[in-house]
Design an enzyme around this catalytic site. Sequence first.
Site, PDB file in Angstrom:
ATOM      1  N   ASP A  77     -27.960 -34.551  99.463  1.00  0.00           N
ATOM      2  CA  ASP A  77     -28.572 -33.547 100.334  1.00  0.00           C
ATOM      3  C   ASP A  77     -30.076 -33.481 100.110  1.00  0.00           C
ATOM      4  O   ASP A  77     -30.596 -33.924  99.091  1.00  0.00           O
ATOM      5  CB  ASP A  77     -27.937 -32.174 100.126  1.00  0.00           C
ATOM      6  N   GLU A 134     -26.043 -30.168  96.533  1.00  0.00           N
ATOM      7  CA  GLU A 134     -26.457 -29.923  95.151  1.00  0.00           C
ATOM      8  C   GLU A 134     -27.533 -28.855  95.069  1.00  0.00           C
ATOM      9  O   GLU A 134     -27.549 -28.036  94.158  1.00  0.00           O
ATOM     10  CB  GLU A 134     -26.973 -31.220  94.515  1.00  0.00           C
TER      11      GLU A 134
END
Length: 396
Positions: A77, A134
Site C-alpha cells: 500500500d 500496512e
Amino acid sequence: MDLIKELKDIENEIINWRRELHKRAEVGLNLPQTESYIKSELEKMGIEYKLYENCSGISAVIGKKEGKVLALRADIDALPIEEQNDFDFVSKNKAMHACGHDAHGAMLLGVAKILKQNEDSLNGKVKIIFQPGEEYDGGAKIMIDEGVLENPKVDAIFAQHVALLPGLKTGMVVIKDNQVMASSDRVDIKVKGKGGHASTPESCIDPIIMATQVINNIYIMLSREFSALDSTCISIVNVKSEQPDRPAYNIIPNYVEIKASVRCLDNKSRDYVNKRVEEIVKNTVEGFNGSYDYNYKYGYPALVNSPDMTSIVKNSAKEVLGDSSVINMPRGVMGSEDASYLLEKVPGAYYGVVVGNLKEEGYYPAHHPKMKIDESGLVKGALVLMQSTINYLNQD
C-alpha cells in the site's frame, strides 16, 4: 541450480516492476489496480494465487516437497501524498509510494519468479504474501484472520523494508535481534465539567483546568514510573475544547477532548500504561468534581525478531553482498509496523535494506513527497531475501 545468478539476471525486470507499481500507488486495504497488476505478473510466471475477502491481499505457495514452510511478506500500500517528483513513472492517483512499498512488491516478485522456475529443487515450500493496509489499517492482522498463515501452516517468516539512512551505502542490511520496533496505541480522553461564563469560573467545573492537570500528570508518571532506559513514549497529539463555530473569550466549555499516542518497545508495558493513564484521569478529574470518558485502543504490537532468524539473514547477506554489508542496529526504533502481527504468530526476522544515503543531495526521507530510492538496491535486497530463503529451507 544457481538461484542467485538467475536473480541477478532479472535486475531490470525488478526495476520495471517497481516502476509499474509506483505508477499505481493506492492507499489502504483495497488496492484494485495494484492487485490486478500483481495477479497478472504472477499468472505470467505460472504461479497460482489466493485472494482475500476483506482486503486486496494475495498469497501463493511455491514448492512441491514436504518440509518446512517459509513465508515471505511484502506490504504493497501507499500513502495519501501527492508526489512532487518529475520522473516519468510518478503516481497519478493522488497517492504515492513514499515509504517504498512498491520496492517491496517488486523484490518479492523477483524472488517469486526464480523460486517458481526452480520449484522442483526447493527443499520445502515458500508462501509469498503481498499485503495491503500496512500504513493504517493493519492488513497483516486481517490476512491472518483469513488464514494466511495456514494451509500450509507457516513455520517462519522474513519481511524486509527499504531504508533511506544518513551515511550508509545502498545495499547494506540493517538488522537487530529481539525488540526492533514499538507498538502503536491510541488513547481518547474526554474530560467533562460544567461550562459557563468566563467571568464566574466559581460557578463552573472547568474542564480546561482538569485537562491541563491530566496532561501534566501523565507526563510526570512517564518520567517517574519508567526508567530512563525504557523505550516508552507517550505524546499528547491533540487537545480540543467544546466551542461554538466562532470561538468566544467569555465561555468556559463543558468538555475537553485529549488524544494521545502511546509507543512501547516492550509489549508488557502497554497494559501498565493503559491502567495508569486511566487511573490518572479518574483521580484527577474526580478530584475536581468532574467526570470523564476513556478509551484505550490497542494498535500494532511491538515487533520482536527471532535471534535465530536474524542470524540467518545476517549470514545470508554476508554471503551475497560481503562481510561489510550488515549493520547491527544498536537499539530499537519507536516507529511501528504491522508485520509485528505476523511475528507474534511465527518466528521471523524483519530487516532494512538501504536504498539511499540521506546525506547525498536529492534524497529525501520516507513519507516525503520527493522521496526517491536508488534502484540499484532492489536486486541487492532481493538477493538477501533469496539467500535467506535458501539457507532457511536447507538448514537441519
